[in-house]
Design a protein around this motif. Sequence first.
Motif, PDB file in Angstrom:
ATOM      1  N   ALA A  15       0.899  -1.027  -0.032  1.00 40.56           N
ATOM      2  CA  ALA A  15       0.066  -0.167  -0.026  1.00 40.56           C
ATOM      3  C   ALA A  15       0.749   1.071   0.124  1.00 40.56           C
ATOM      4  O   ALA A  15       1.980   1.088   0.454  1.00 40.56           O
ATOM      5  CB  ALA A  15      -0.953   0.026   1.301  1.00 40.56           C
ATOM      6  N   MET A  16       0.419   2.547  -0.664  1.00 40.60           N
ATOM      7  CA  MET A  16       1.014   3.545  -0.634  1.00 40.60           C
ATOM      8  C   MET A  16       0.130   4.697  -0.055  1.00 40.60           C
ATOM      9  O   MET A  16      -1.065   4.558  -0.123  1.00 40.60           O
ATOM     10  CB  MET A  16       1.181   4.069  -2.017  1.00 40.60           C
ATOM     11  N   LEU A  17       0.744   5.539   0.820  1.00 40.30           N
ATOM     12  CA  LEU A  17      -0.036   6.606   1.538  1.00 40.30           C
ATOM     13  C   LEU A  17      -0.097   8.027   0.763  1.00 40.30           C
ATOM     14  O   LEU A  17       0.884   8.305   0.435  1.00 40.30           O
ATOM     15  CB  LEU A  17       0.342   7.035   2.922  1.00 40.30           C
ATOM     16  N   VAL A  18      -1.163   8.496   0.431  1.00 40.15           N
ATOM     17  CA  VAL A  18      -1.167   9.670  -0.549  1.00 40.15           C
ATOM     18  C   VAL A  18      -1.447  10.595   0.516  1.00 40.15           C
ATOM     19  O   VAL A  18      -2.419  11.099   0.920  1.00 40.15           O
ATOM     20  CB  VAL A  18      -2.186   9.637  -1.789  1.00 40.15           C
ATOM     21  N   ARG A  19      -0.427  11.780   0.464  1.00 34.30           N
ATOM     22  CA  ARG A  19      -0.519  12.743   1.538  1.00 34.30           C
ATOM     23  C   ARG A  19      -0.642  14.128   0.871  1.00 34.30           C
ATOM     24  O   ARG A  19      -1.518  15.109   1.477  1.00 34.30           O
ATOM     25  CB  ARG A  19       0.395  13.096   2.304  1.00 34.30           C
ATOM     26  N   ALA A  20      -0.496  14.268  -0.484  1.00 30.72           N
ATOM     27  CA  ALA A  20      -0.824  15.710  -1.140  1.00 30.72           C
ATOM     28  C   ALA A  20      -0.874  15.188  -2.638  1.00 30.72           C
ATOM     29  O   ALA A  20      -0.056  14.466  -3.026  1.00 30.72           O
ATOM     30  CB  ALA A  20       0.243  16.569  -1.128  1.00 30.72           C
ATOM     31  N   THR A  21      -1.638  15.997  -3.401  1.00 30.62           N
ATOM     32  CA  THR A  21      -1.537  15.797  -4.716  1.00 30.62           C
ATOM     33  C   THR A  21      -1.324  17.275  -5.418  1.00 30.62           C
ATOM     34  O   THR A  21      -1.339  18.073  -4.852  1.00 30.62           O
ATOM     35  CB  THR A  21      -3.047  15.485  -5.096  1.00 30.62           C
TER      36      THR A  21
END
Length: 607
Positions: free
Chosen positions: A506-512
């Motif tokens: 899994a990857m954690l997306v903190r900002a786009t």
Amino acid sequence: MSIRRLPSHLVNRIAAGEVVERPASALKELVENAIDSGATRIAVVLAAGGIERIEVADDGCGMAPPEIALALERHATSKLPESLLGENGDIDRVATLGFRGEALPSIASVARLTIESRPSGAEGWARTIDNGVLDRDGPAALPPGTRVVAEALFAQVPARRKFLRSARSEYAACLDVVRRLAMARPDIAFSLEHDGRRALSVAAADSRPARVAALTDRALADNSVAIDLERDGHVLGGVAGLPTFHRGVADHQYLFVNGRPVRDRLLIGAIRGAYAEMMPRDRHAVVALFLDVPPSEVDVNVHPAKTEVRFRDPALVRAMIVSGLRRALDAAGHRVAHSAPTDIMALWRPEPGVPALTPTDGAGASIDVPTSVASATYPPADHGFRLNDQRPTFFAAPPAARGVPDWTPPPATSQFPLGVARGQVAKTYIVAEAEDGLVLVDQHAAHERLVLERMRAALAGGRVASQALLIPEVVELDEPACDRLEARATELTEFGLELERFGARAMLVRATPALLGSGDPRGLVTDLADELAAYDEALSLRERLDAIAGTMACHGSVRAGRVLSPAEMNALLREMEVTPHSGQCNHGRPTWVKLDLKSVAKLFGRA
């Protein structure tokens, strides 16, 4: 077994195996000799694709009888100055198309070769070598210049002849050789005749772009940009087709180094990198690039046929080609290579069951509408407009609910190349009226390109601004995909995408990226992982960044099916007009098409 010398005729045949692979190889050597002789006209005649006969005639300086005999000896040349022939001479400083002396004797060892030549103000002379054996040597009548004829190639070497392709295939290779050499020298007139039919004829031209268009596709003149760049003694010129003017194969990529046609992997890779994210991956650009470098900076003798070269500074050459192409394509703006279909009438048909109206003379008189049509009733259709109303209704929701002005008069169409938005079709295509026709814009494809160019501009200024997520999103992927994303996390951060590893899968997306707005982080990260899996190893860092930007732009663009206000549509058109490459999306498809007024008139039988 004792060591012994090979017979001279066998040595020549071995040398011929390096230089004369097929008729096109022999033709290339003969035409290059004609060019180096100072010719202004070169005529080529072929029979059976060059297998049975190759004839090259020129009006160059000609040769005296002793020079003809010397030209047929191995390692004899007129193409190196005396200063380079001494012990300290630099053989790399070759300014002509070639100097390999085994070309003519090699051809003569596997064919019947006749050389007829006459210098200006002297008598003509001819010499014939039949498969390595002198057959004739005597006077000949011909105008000043040289004529070389090679007949029955490989007739006495059946092991080589049986591997030749069909006459049609060999002719195609010969035609390509002449076309490339003619492209390199626009100051020389060329003609090619095959089996009694004139296949190519070009007069001397003043410019390379004119010669390139004459030899490839005349439409290239209207669908290309000029290349002009100079750096550290290297000069790059030529023409490059617009990204939407592409082909399915790379047979229209012509590369020249110091006037010599080459097929170099470095140059081909640079072209592919320059057009990255501007055309589909299975399509190829149409380009003709002429690179002039100091002779000491390039080695032209890497390959026996001199089709490959080696540069002293390959990084400079690649960067020069990429930047030169990019700069020229940037200047093209929103240009695209397409036009209205010529069979436009065949694409439109009257609606079944509705009689055609018969207009009068068009001078303002009323139209006589048949009673059956006037009294007919039709079910209400949602065309986006209301009859008997001066203001068009574009959307289901009223303008007030969308937070835009109720209605304002549209600007004049003459002010803008892409016209003024008049409506939206299928919630996907913007309909705009230009001064010279009707413009249809794919809103998703167009906005995708605009977002990509914004990201590139932001990246050039440092990094793309990011937008932190209120609640970080967890994206589940397989372990190899997570490994690839984690390895590229620093590069992705420069684009405003902040990722962290969250367990093995899994990857954690903190900002786009802020440019993408409220998009779909999960879909974006999944697509990026797929892109890296497919292209990560094959692409350079710059190309990887472009691929990442293209994927992000696709997720952040206006989707098909979204209703746009007139202000939004016009804002999109205005930004397209000032954005480089806006004529094609990130996948190479056109973003807009234009139907000129003449084609519109054809739809209604007015033209």
